[in-house]
Write a protein that holds these residues in place. Structure first.
Motif, PDB file in Angstrom:
ATOM      1  N   ALA A  22       0.838  -1.203   0.000  1.00 46.83           N
ATOM      2  CA  ALA A  22       0.000   0.000   0.000  1.00 46.83           C
ATOM      3  C   ALA A  22       0.874   1.255   0.000  1.00 46.83           C
ATOM      4  O   ALA A  22       0.583   2.241  -0.706  1.00 46.83           O
ATOM      5  CB  ALA A  22      -0.918  -0.017   1.216  1.00 46.83           C
ATOM      6  N   LEU A  23       1.969   1.230   0.735  1.00 44.14           N
ATOM      7  CA  LEU A  23       2.889   2.372   0.794  1.00 44.14           C
ATOM      8  C   LEU A  23       3.569   2.581  -0.569  1.00 44.14           C
ATOM      9  O   LEU A  23       3.735   3.725  -1.008  1.00 44.14           O
ATOM     10  CB  LEU A  23       3.936   2.145   1.887  1.00 44.14           C
ATOM     11  CG  LEU A  23       4.845   3.313   2.234  1.00 44.14           C
ATOM     12  CD1 LEU A  23       4.049   4.540   2.683  1.00 44.14           C
ATOM     13  CD2 LEU A  23       5.823   2.902   3.304  1.00 44.14           C
ATOM     14  N   ALA A  24       3.934   1.467  -1.262  1.00 46.07           N
ATOM     15  CA  ALA A  24       4.560   1.568  -2.573  1.00 46.07           C
ATOM     16  C   ALA A  24       3.583   2.206  -3.568  1.00 46.07           C
ATOM     17  O   ALA A  24       3.985   3.042  -4.402  1.00 46.07           O
ATOM     18  CB  ALA A  24       4.997   0.190  -3.053  1.00 46.07           C
ATOM     19  N   ARG A  25       2.322   1.899  -3.502  1.00 51.17           N
ATOM     20  CA  ARG A  25       1.318   2.529  -4.380  1.00 51.17           C
ATOM     21  C   ARG A  25       1.232   4.042  -4.121  1.00 51.17           C
ATOM     22  O   ARG A  25       1.135   4.838  -5.055  1.00 51.17           O
ATOM     23  CB  ARG A  25      -0.049   1.888  -4.136  1.00 51.17           C
ATOM     24  CG  ARG A  25      -0.203   0.550  -4.774  1.00 51.17           C
ATOM     25  CD  ARG A  25      -1.613   0.036  -4.613  1.00 51.17           C
ATOM     26  NE  ARG A  25      -1.644  -1.386  -4.975  1.00 51.17           N
ATOM     27  CZ  ARG A  25      -2.414  -2.277  -4.446  1.00 51.17           C
ATOM     28  NH1 ARG A  25      -3.257  -1.931  -3.487  1.00 51.17           N
ATOM     29  NH2 ARG A  25      -2.388  -3.507  -4.855  1.00 51.17           N
ATOM     30  N   GLN A  26       1.253   4.330  -2.839  1.00 51.78           N
ATOM     31  CA  GLN A  26       1.167   5.751  -2.469  1.00 51.78           C
ATOM     32  C   GLN A  26       2.389   6.516  -2.972  1.00 51.78           C
ATOM     33  O   GLN A  26       2.252   7.627  -3.492  1.00 51.78           O
ATOM     34  CB  GLN A  26       1.055   5.881  -0.937  1.00 51.78           C
ATOM     35  CG  GLN A  26       0.854   7.282  -0.449  1.00 51.78           C
ATOM     36  CD  GLN A  26      -0.453   7.874  -0.963  1.00 51.78           C
ATOM     37  OE1 GLN A  26      -1.476   7.196  -1.054  1.00 51.78           O
ATOM     38  NE2 GLN A  26      -0.431   9.140  -1.332  1.00 51.78           N
ATOM     39  N   LEU A  27       3.567   5.909  -2.835  1.00 43.75           N
ATOM     40  CA  LEU A  27       4.795   6.574  -3.308  1.00 43.75           C
ATOM     41  C   LEU A  27       4.762   6.757  -4.824  1.00 43.75           C
ATOM     42  O   LEU A  27       5.226   7.787  -5.338  1.00 43.75           O
ATOM     43  CB  LEU A  27       6.028   5.785  -2.891  1.00 43.75           C
ATOM     44  CG  LEU A  27       6.389   5.816  -1.409  1.00 43.75           C
ATOM     45  CD1 LEU A  27       7.531   4.843  -1.106  1.00 43.75           C
ATOM     46  CD2 LEU A  27       6.784   7.220  -0.974  1.00 43.75           C
ATOM     47  N   LEU A  28       4.221   5.787  -5.547  1.00 43.48           N
ATOM     48  CA  LEU A  28       4.124   5.929  -7.010  1.00 43.48           C
ATOM     49  C   LEU A  28       3.172   7.069  -7.379  1.00 43.48           C
ATOM     50  O   LEU A  28       3.417   7.816  -8.328  1.00 43.48           O
ATOM     51  CB  LEU A  28       3.644   4.629  -7.647  1.00 43.48           C
ATOM     52  CG  LEU A  28       4.699   3.550  -7.818  1.00 43.48           C
ATOM     53  CD1 LEU A  28       4.096   2.266  -8.370  1.00 43.48           C
ATOM     54  CD2 LEU A  28       5.810   4.006  -8.741  1.00 43.48           C
ATOM     55  N   LYS A  29       2.087   7.214  -6.618  1.00 43.38           N
ATOM     56  CA  LYS A  29       1.145   8.296  -6.882  1.00 43.38           C
ATOM     57  C   LYS A  29       1.808   9.652  -6.622  1.00 43.38           C
ATOM     58  O   LYS A  29       1.529  10.630  -7.305  1.00 43.38           O
ATOM     59  CB  LYS A  29      -0.103   8.166  -5.999  1.00 43.38           C
ATOM     60  CG  LYS A  29      -1.070   7.129  -6.477  1.00 43.38           C
ATOM     61  CD  LYS A  29      -2.290   7.123  -5.561  1.00 43.38           C
ATOM     62  CE  LYS A  29      -3.220   5.995  -5.923  1.00 43.38           C
ATOM     63  NZ  LYS A  29      -4.367   5.931  -5.024  1.00 43.38           N
ATOM     64  N   ASP A  30       2.668   9.648  -5.604  1.00 43.68           N
ATOM     65  CA  ASP A  30       3.346  10.896  -5.233  1.00 43.68           C
ATOM     66  C   ASP A  30       4.524  11.168  -6.157  1.00 43.68           C
ATOM     67  O   ASP A  30       5.192  12.201  -6.036  1.00 43.68           O
ATOM     68  CB  ASP A  30       3.829  10.841  -3.781  1.00 43.68           C
ATOM     69  CG  ASP A  30       2.674  10.831  -2.794  1.00 43.68           C
ATOM     70  OD1 ASP A  30       1.535  11.146  -3.207  1.00 43.68           O
ATOM     71  OD2 ASP A  30       2.890  10.454  -1.617  1.00 43.68           O
ATOM     72  N   GLY A  31       4.860  10.240  -7.041  1.00 40.55           N
ATOM     73  CA  GLY A  31       5.956  10.439  -7.975  1.00 40.55           C
ATOM     74  C   GLY A  31       7.303  10.057  -7.416  1.00 40.55           C
ATOM     75  O   GLY A  31       8.336  10.412  -7.989  1.00 40.55           O
ATOM     76  N   LYS A  32       7.361   9.348  -6.391  1.00 40.05           N
ATOM     77  CA  LYS A  32       8.631   8.919  -5.797  1.00 40.05           C
ATOM     78  C   LYS A  32       8.905   7.480  -6.225  1.00 40.05           C
ATOM     79  O   LYS A  32       8.785   6.546  -5.452  1.00 40.05           O
ATOM     80  CB  LYS A  32       8.585   9.052  -4.287  1.00 40.05           C
ATOM     81  CG  LYS A  32       8.329  10.466  -3.836  1.00 40.05           C
ATOM     82  CD  LYS A  32       8.262  10.515  -2.332  1.00 40.05           C
ATOM     83  CE  LYS A  32       7.993  11.942  -1.884  1.00 40.05           C
ATOM     84  NZ  LYS A  32       7.859  12.030  -0.468  1.00 40.05           N
ATOM     85  N   LYS A  33       9.269   7.346  -7.446  1.00 37.81           N
ATOM     86  CA  LYS A  33       9.465   6.048  -8.049  1.00 37.81           C
ATOM     87  C   LYS A  33      10.618   5.283  -7.422  1.00 37.81           C
ATOM     88  O   LYS A  33      10.538   4.066  -7.200  1.00 37.81           O
ATOM     89  CB  LYS A  33       9.688   6.236  -9.557  1.00 37.81           C
ATOM     90  CG  LYS A  33       9.712   4.964 -10.325  1.00 37.81           C
ATOM     91  CD  LYS A  33       9.846   5.256 -11.807  1.00 37.81           C
ATOM     92  CE  LYS A  33       9.910   3.966 -12.578  1.00 37.81           C
ATOM     93  NZ  LYS A  33      10.134   4.173 -13.984  1.00 37.81           N
TER      94      LYS A  33
END
Length: 177
Positions: A22-33
């Motif tokens: 869930a945290l990885a999805r959030q980071l992708l949404k935030d642009g922190k690939k």
């Protein structure tokens, strides 16, 4: 205990995997690939740990089953050992064998005697056997019955009157009565 600890560890890792996904999805949404990529690598490492943990749990369960089965085998072997010792003691005494042989002998004698009686009662005797039995019976009867000796002198016809016994009935009256 070790199995239970591994299952708790496995549960904890599973919960962490869900959080990190869930945290990885959030980071992708935030642009922190790059951070998401690092988190997914960590997640992958934990999945490998989860697989190893599953294998260890399986090995532990197999070991517990082997131990339980070995304990059962040991009890069976101990029971067989005690039974074997008991049989050896009985054979050393030898009483059982002698007693069994005696009883069998007595039983065989009784069966043979009963068979002979059954044959006699069933009329399996031949006519010759019956004649021999009757002849033996007559011999035994004559031996038991001894008759008094018969006098060889002729008996007097009349009893003299000068007999000391008075009031003796006359022979004609005795015969009539």
């Amino acid at each position: 205990q070790q199995r239970d600890k591994l299952k708790q560890y496995q549960k904890r890792i599973s919960q962490n995997l869900e959080r990190e996904r869930a945290l990885a999805r959030q980071l992708l949404k935030d642009g922190k690939k790059e951070k998401a990529m690092l988190l997914l690598k960590k997640k992958r490492y934990q999945e490998q740990l989860l697989d190893k943990t599953e294998n260890q749990i399986s090995n532990l369960e197999r070991m517990v089953q082997d131990i339980e089965f070995t304990q059962i085998e040991m009890k069976v072997i101990e029971g067989l050992k005690i039974g074997n010792e008991c049989l050896n003691k009985m054979h050393q005494v030898g009483y059982v064998n002698k007693e069994v042989e005696r009883i069998i002998g007595e039983t065989q004698d009784a069966v043979e005697y009963q068979r002979q009686i059954d044959e006699l009662l069933a009329g399996s005797l031949t006519e010759e056997d019956e004649d021999a039995i009757l002849e033996e019976l007559n011999t035994i009867t004559q031996e038991q019955m001894e008759l008094p000796e018969v006098p060889s002198e002729p008996l007097p016809e009349k009893i003299p009157e000068a007999s000391p016994i008075k009031n003796r009935p006359k022979p004609e009256l005795v015969a009539a009565s």
